[in-house]
Design a protein around this motif. Structure first.
Motif, PDB file in Angstrom:
ATOM      1  N   PHE A 123      17.246   2.715 -24.916  1.00  0.00           N
ATOM      2  CA  PHE A 123      18.136   3.772 -25.357  1.00  0.00           C
ATOM      3  C   PHE A 123      18.874   3.310 -26.605  1.00  0.00           C
ATOM      4  CE2 PHE A 123      17.855   4.120 -20.715  1.00  0.00           C
ATOM      5  CZ  PHE A 123      17.466   5.445 -20.559  1.00  0.00           C
ATOM      6  N   GLN A 124      18.860   4.124 -27.637  1.00  0.00           N
ATOM      7  CA  GLN A 124      19.638   3.827 -28.837  1.00  0.00           C
ATOM      8  C   GLN A 124      20.787   4.819 -28.924  1.00  0.00           C
ATOM      9  OE1 GLN A 124      17.698   2.865 -32.490  1.00  0.00           O
ATOM     10  NE2 GLN A 124      19.381   3.612 -33.770  1.00  0.00           N
ATOM     11  N   VAL A 125      21.990   4.300 -29.030  1.00  0.00           N
ATOM     12  CA  VAL A 125      23.181   5.117 -29.215  1.00  0.00           C
ATOM     13  C   VAL A 125      23.692   4.897 -30.626  1.00  0.00           C
ATOM     14  CG1 VAL A 125      25.562   5.535 -28.484  1.00  0.00           C
ATOM     15  CG2 VAL A 125      23.796   5.070 -26.767  1.00  0.00           C
ATOM     16  N   ASP A 126      23.913   5.979 -31.358  1.00  0.00           N
ATOM     17  CA  ASP A 126      24.433   5.908 -32.723  1.00  0.00           C
ATOM     18  C   ASP A 126      25.820   6.527 -32.784  1.00  0.00           C
ATOM     19  OD1 ASP A 126      22.190   4.745 -34.196  1.00  0.00           O
ATOM     20  OD2 ASP A 126      21.126   6.589 -33.681  1.00  0.00           O
ATOM     21  N   GLY A 127      26.732   5.851 -33.476  1.00  0.00           N
ATOM     22  CA  GLY A 127      28.081   6.360 -33.672  1.00  0.00           C
ATOM     23  C   GLY A 127      28.536   6.133 -35.099  1.00  0.00           C
ATOM     24  N   THR A 128      29.682   6.653 -35.437  1.00  0.00           N
ATOM     25  CA  THR A 128      30.172   6.535 -36.809  1.00  0.00           C
ATOM     26  C   THR A 128      30.485   5.088 -37.190  1.00  0.00           C
ATOM     27  OG1 THR A 128      32.404   7.020 -35.989  1.00  0.00           O
ATOM     28  CG2 THR A 128      31.108   8.859 -36.870  1.00  0.00           C
TER      29      THR A 128
ATOM     30  N   ARG B 228      33.145   7.558 -33.146  1.00  0.00           N
ATOM     31  CA  ARG B 228      32.724   8.846 -32.590  1.00  0.00           C
ATOM     32  C   ARG B 228      31.228   8.786 -32.316  1.00  0.00           C
ATOM     33  NH1 ARG B 228      30.847  13.753 -34.687  1.00  0.00           N
ATOM     34  NH2 ARG B 228      31.168  13.053 -36.838  1.00  0.00           N
ATOM     35  N   ILE B 229      30.847   8.977 -31.062  1.00  0.00           N
ATOM     36  CA  ILE B 229      29.444   8.888 -30.684  1.00  0.00           C
ATOM     37  C   ILE B 229      28.718  10.150 -31.127  1.00  0.00           C
ATOM     38  CG2 ILE B 229      27.826   8.737 -28.744  1.00  0.00           C
ATOM     39  CD1 ILE B 229      29.886   7.008 -27.311  1.00  0.00           C
ATOM     40  N   LEU B 230      27.575   9.962 -31.773  1.00  0.00           N
ATOM     41  CA  LEU B 230      26.813  11.068 -32.331  1.00  0.00           C
ATOM     42  C   LEU B 230      25.617  11.448 -31.474  1.00  0.00           C
ATOM     43  CD1 LEU B 230      26.729   9.755 -36.024  1.00  0.00           C
ATOM     44  CD2 LEU B 230      28.432  11.286 -34.978  1.00  0.00           C
ATOM     45  N   SER B 231      24.848  10.443 -31.049  1.00  0.00           N
ATOM     46  CA  SER B 231      23.578  10.760 -30.406  1.00  0.00           C
ATOM     47  C   SER B 231      23.071   9.600 -29.567  1.00  0.00           C
ATOM     48  CB  SER B 231      22.520  11.117 -31.460  1.00  0.00           C
ATOM     49  OG  SER B 231      22.263   9.987 -32.289  1.00  0.00           O
ATOM     50  N   LEU B 232      22.122   9.941 -28.700  1.00  0.00           N
ATOM     51  CA  LEU B 232      21.363   8.950 -27.930  1.00  0.00           C
ATOM     52  C   LEU B 232      19.890   9.305 -28.053  1.00  0.00           C
ATOM     53  CD1 LEU B 232      21.854   7.426 -24.456  1.00  0.00           C
ATOM     54  CD2 LEU B 232      19.833   8.851 -24.823  1.00  0.00           C
ATOM     55  N   ARG B 233      19.065   8.297 -28.221  1.00  0.00           N
ATOM     56  CA  ARG B 233      17.616   8.501 -28.227  1.00  0.00           C
ATOM     57  C   ARG B 233      16.992   7.537 -27.220  1.00  0.00           C
ATOM     58  NH1 ARG B 233      16.790   7.374 -32.957  1.00  0.00           N
ATOM     59  NH2 ARG B 233      15.688   5.388 -32.932  1.00  0.00           N
ATOM     60  N   GLY B 234      16.218   8.074 -26.284  1.00  0.00           N
ATOM     61  CA  GLY B 234      15.614   7.246 -25.247  1.00  0.00           C
ATOM     62  C   GLY B 234      14.107   7.330 -25.256  1.00  0.00           C
TER      63      GLY B 234
END
Length: 385
Positions: free
Chosen positions: A278-283, A164-170
């Motif tokens: 871009f950093q994408v964080d997921g479970t 499950r994708i939580l967030s993106l930080r760019g």
């Protein structure tokens, strides 16, 4: 089975500018021409024939001679009246784009264009509605989705790597010199709002399609646009007032409760591997993608740090990430989208990245500036043609 090679004639307006020349003429259309054209799904080939269009006769003539291009012209209207011209391409400044695209659509041409497509949402939607009404094949440059790093990132999303994708930080940007002691790396109009400049106007149309293309629809925006450097010097060494924002800090809420935050600045110094990341964080895992590289870390490989400000951190966190391989040849992003657009045109199907997609980018920029002015989060309504 043998096929006769079809030739598409492309009127390229604005190729004397940096982006139009380097990325679209040299690295895309001329590269496609020199490789023998584009091979279509049925095995046939379509070749391209550029026509250089602009306002500077001397530069166009010299450019045509340098690259072996047979035709160049300063007469845009006459070119659009030519039934042998298949595609009109626009890389002019934004203020000239609406009238030019409208004329090309009215002339029955397929249109491929840089962005933003217009200075206002109303104009951008009107162009999209016109193309829809005429049934024209249109495409808008969405180059960043074709970058190697983001191609790899998209593949991770498609394969369910993140859970499950939580967030993106760019993080995007670099220091653009003011122009007094060292020449600026960007043209001075970028810092004048009256000439269509500004970080929000420039980059939010990119962030919209990046977010849509990788994670999903943008539902709201909260932004702060600022002018950090108030005085700059132009190409003639003349001091001028910077009236446009040179940085924008934003939080976007996406579908499926994904939160994205992107900092964009021409007044920051780079301490990262690439000019945009871009950093994408997921479970189940995380990934960091730039223009070219993408690294990832699965949940089972995630370290368990403990906060202790009294002891120097013993772990090298960056060394714990794994490189995501390309597993295929990834061509120049501008060229790759040109080939996709040409294939769609020849197949008679819509191009995915159309004028409506571009209008959503203009909308995000407008609402980002409005959010900054009003100091509040703004929901993004659906655009209806």
């Amino acid at each position: 089975m043998s096929y006769e090679t079809r030739v598409l004639r492309i009127a390229m307006n604005g190729v004397t500018g940096r982006m139009g020349y380097r990325q679209h003429l040299v690295r895309s259309i001329l590269a496609i021409r020199d490789q023998g054209g584009v091979t279509l799904e049925d095995g046939s080939t379509v070749q391209v024939e550029p026509i250089l269009v602009g306002r500077n006769e001397a530069r166009l003539e010299a450019m045509a001679a340098r690259h072996g291009v047979a035709e160049w012209t300063t007469e845009v209207e006459k070119t659009l009246e030519d039934d042998s011209v298949d595609i009109y391409f626009d890389a002019q400044v934004t203020s000239r784009r609406v009238a030019a695209i409208q004329a090309a659509l009215d002339a029955g041409k397929a249109v491929y264009t840089e962005k933003p497509t217009a200075e206002t949402l109303e104009e951008a939607v009107a162009l999209a509605a016109l193309a829809d009404r005429l049934g024209a094949t249109v495409g808008v440059v969405h180059d960043k989705l074709f970058l190697p790093g983001l191609v790899k990132l998209r593949r991770l999303v498609d394969e369910g790597f993140f859970g499950r994708i939580l967030s993106l930080r760019g993080e995007f940007g670099y220091w653009v010199f003011e122009g007094d002691h060292q020449p600026a790396q960007r043209p001075s109009w970028n810092y004048r709002a009256e000439d269509g400049g500004g970080m929000t106007v420039d980059m939010f149309c990119h962030w919209n399609y990046v977010l849509e293309g990788i994670l999903g629809k943008v539902n709201s925006v909260y932004a702060r646009a600022v002018t950090h450097i108030p005085q700059r010097w132009d190409e003639q060494g003349q001091e001028y007032k910077a009236t446009a924002d040179d940085a924008a800090y934003a939080i976007f809420e996406l579908e499926d409760d994904v939160i994205a935050q992107i900092n964009s600045s021409w007044a920051t110094r780079v301490h990262r591997n690439e000019l945009v990341e871009f950093q994408v964080d997921g479970t189940d895992g995380s990934a960091v993608a730039g223009l070219h590289r993408c690294v990832a870390q699965q949940k089972v490989h995630t370290p368990k740090p403990v906060w202790n400000p009294d002891v120097e951190e013993p772990q090298s966190f960056r060394d714990q990430w794994s490189e995501v391989p390309a597993n295929d040849e990834i061509d120049n992003g501008f060229k790759a989208q040109w080939e996709l657009f040409i294939a769609d045109l020849c197949a008679g199907r819509p191009h995915k990245f159309d004028l409506l997609s571009a209008a959503r980018g203009v909308q995000l920029a407008e609402l980002g500036l409005r959010s900054s002015e009003e100091g509040r989060r703004i929901d993004i309504p659906e655009i209806r043609l």
